[in-house]
Write an enzyme that holds these catalytic residues in place. Structure first.
Site, PDB file in Angstrom:
ATOM      1  N   ASP A 195     -12.772  11.378   5.787  1.00 16.74           N
ATOM      2  CA  ASP A 195     -13.859  12.358   5.655  1.00 16.74           C
ATOM      3  C   ASP A 195     -13.878  13.336   6.835  1.00 16.74           C
ATOM      4  OD1 ASP A 195     -14.686  11.007   3.315  1.00 16.74           O
ATOM      5  OD2 ASP A 195     -15.856   9.584   4.489  1.00 16.74           O
TER       6      ASP A 195
ATOM      7  N   ASP B 199      -7.731  15.686   4.857  1.00 18.84           N
ATOM      8  CA  ASP B 199      -6.597  15.624   5.785  1.00 18.84           C
ATOM      9  C   ASP B 199      -6.221  14.157   5.978  1.00 18.84           C
ATOM     10  OD1 ASP B 199      -8.513  14.570   7.445  1.00 18.84           O
ATOM     11  OD2 ASP B 199      -8.558  16.269   8.828  1.00 18.84           O
TER      12      ASP B 199
ATOM     13  N   HIS C 157     -18.369  14.037  -0.513  1.00 19.98           N
ATOM     14  CA  HIS C 157     -18.844  12.914   0.287  1.00 19.98           C
ATOM     15  C   HIS C 157     -20.374  12.950   0.371  1.00 19.98           C
ATOM     16  CE1 HIS C 157     -18.864   9.834   3.351  1.00 19.98           C
ATOM     17  NE2 HIS C 157     -19.742  10.567   4.000  1.00 19.98           N
TER      18      HIS C 157
ATOM     19  N   ASN D  56     -12.555  16.617  -1.397  1.00 18.99           N
ATOM     20  CA  ASN D  56     -13.320  15.389  -1.591  1.00 18.99           C
ATOM     21  C   ASN D  56     -14.804  15.730  -1.554  1.00 18.99           C
ATOM     22  OD1 ASN D  56     -13.859  12.507  -1.604  1.00 18.99           O
ATOM     23  ND2 ASN D  56     -14.331  12.669   0.580  1.00 18.99           N
TER      24      ASN D  56
ATOM     25  N   ARG E 107       0.834  -1.201   0.000  1.00 20.29           N
ATOM     26  CA  ARG E 107       0.000   0.000   0.000  1.00 20.29           C
ATOM     27  C   ARG E 107       0.876   1.262   0.000  1.00 20.29           C
ATOM     28  NH1 ARG E 107      -5.790   1.183   0.714  1.00 20.29           N
ATOM     29  NH2 ARG E 107      -5.719   3.410   0.800  1.00 20.29           N
TER      30      ARG E 107
ATOM     31  N   GLY F 187      -7.326  12.014   8.057  1.00 17.92           N
ATOM     32  CA  GLY F 187      -8.394  11.143   8.540  1.00 17.92           C
ATOM     33  C   GLY F 187      -9.346  10.726   7.421  1.00 17.92           C
TER      34      GLY F 187
END
Ligand code: GRF
Length: 219
Positions: free
Chosen positions: A146, A142, A110, A108, A66, A144
């Site tokens: 969402d 960031d 969401h 993003n 990953r 984390g």
């Protein structure tokens, strides 16, 4: 003034289509320099190619870990020198290299009103919780999930007989207006990202955001 954006997708790319349509229609001050995906068969890639946008595929399965994939994705995106990275249905949590490389310049979309219902099941969680309003959020990415600063939101009603697909479709309809509007505001310098995140209320709100009246929706 336009902003150079890279769009990352994993799926159908309806948000990508909304961005490209808004760019072509002159309502989104952006230039899409790259569409990248972690999925070779993402439908949105075909759309990008049809519109003459450069595409790249960076599949996790092609890398030994990953971490190596995270770095490879970062390097590929960086090659195109975007000023903004837009996650538009990119279904992997982006790793530290990308977040660091484009610190505060990744957004993003969401499908929930964050901070409620983060993660991959936003619309389903909204239904399970019995909320009467849901919607979408565009936020800064960031480290984390969402969890970054919220830039803009649009609300839609949850109707009594909604299933997950119906609610998600209604939310996406709002996403398709909100995301290009946010990118446009960034392109025109109306929103500043970074530690001084500044979102003037009128800029987005005047072009958005009110859901259709209930009577206009099927129940
Ligand atoms: C959107 O609902 C977005 O909020 C979520 O994934 C979905 C992507 O849809 N992150 P599409 O690929 O843009 O059609």
């Amino acid at each position: 003034m336009t902003i150079r954006i890279a769009v990352l997708i994993s799926g159908t790319g309806t948000n990508l289509r909304a961005i490209l349509d808004a760019v072509d229609g002159g309502t989104c001050a952006a230039e899409v320099c790259l569409v990248a995906s972690d999925k070779k068969k993402a439908k949105g890639l075909e759309l990008a190619r049809e519109r003459g946008v450069t595409t790249e595929v960076v599949r996790l399965a092609d890398f030994e870990s990953r971490e190596v994939w995270d770095q490879a994705l970062t390097d590929v995106v960086a090659e195109y020198r975007p000023e903004l990275v837009v996650l538009a249905g990119f279904m992997k949590v982006v790793g530290t290299p990308l977040v660091k490389r484009f610190q505060g310049r990744i957004i993003n979309v969401h499908p929930s009103l964050l901070p409620a219902f983060p993660g991959a099941r936003g619309p389903a969680l909204a239904l399970e919780a019995g909320v009467r309003l849901s919607g979408c959020t565009v936020h800064v990415v960031d480290h984390g999930v969402d969890s970054g600063p919220i830039i803009a939101q649009a609300a839609v009603p949850v109707l009594p007989n909604d299933d997950v697909a119906q609610l998600h479709a209604r939310i996406q309809h709002a996403e398709h207006r909100l995301l290009p509007a946010v990118i446009d505001a960034l392109g025109r310098g109306r929103i500043e990202l970074g530690p001084r995140l500044r979102v003037p209320a009128t800029d987005i709100d005047e072009r958005m955001l009110f859901s259709p009246p209930l009577g206009a929706l099927e129940t």
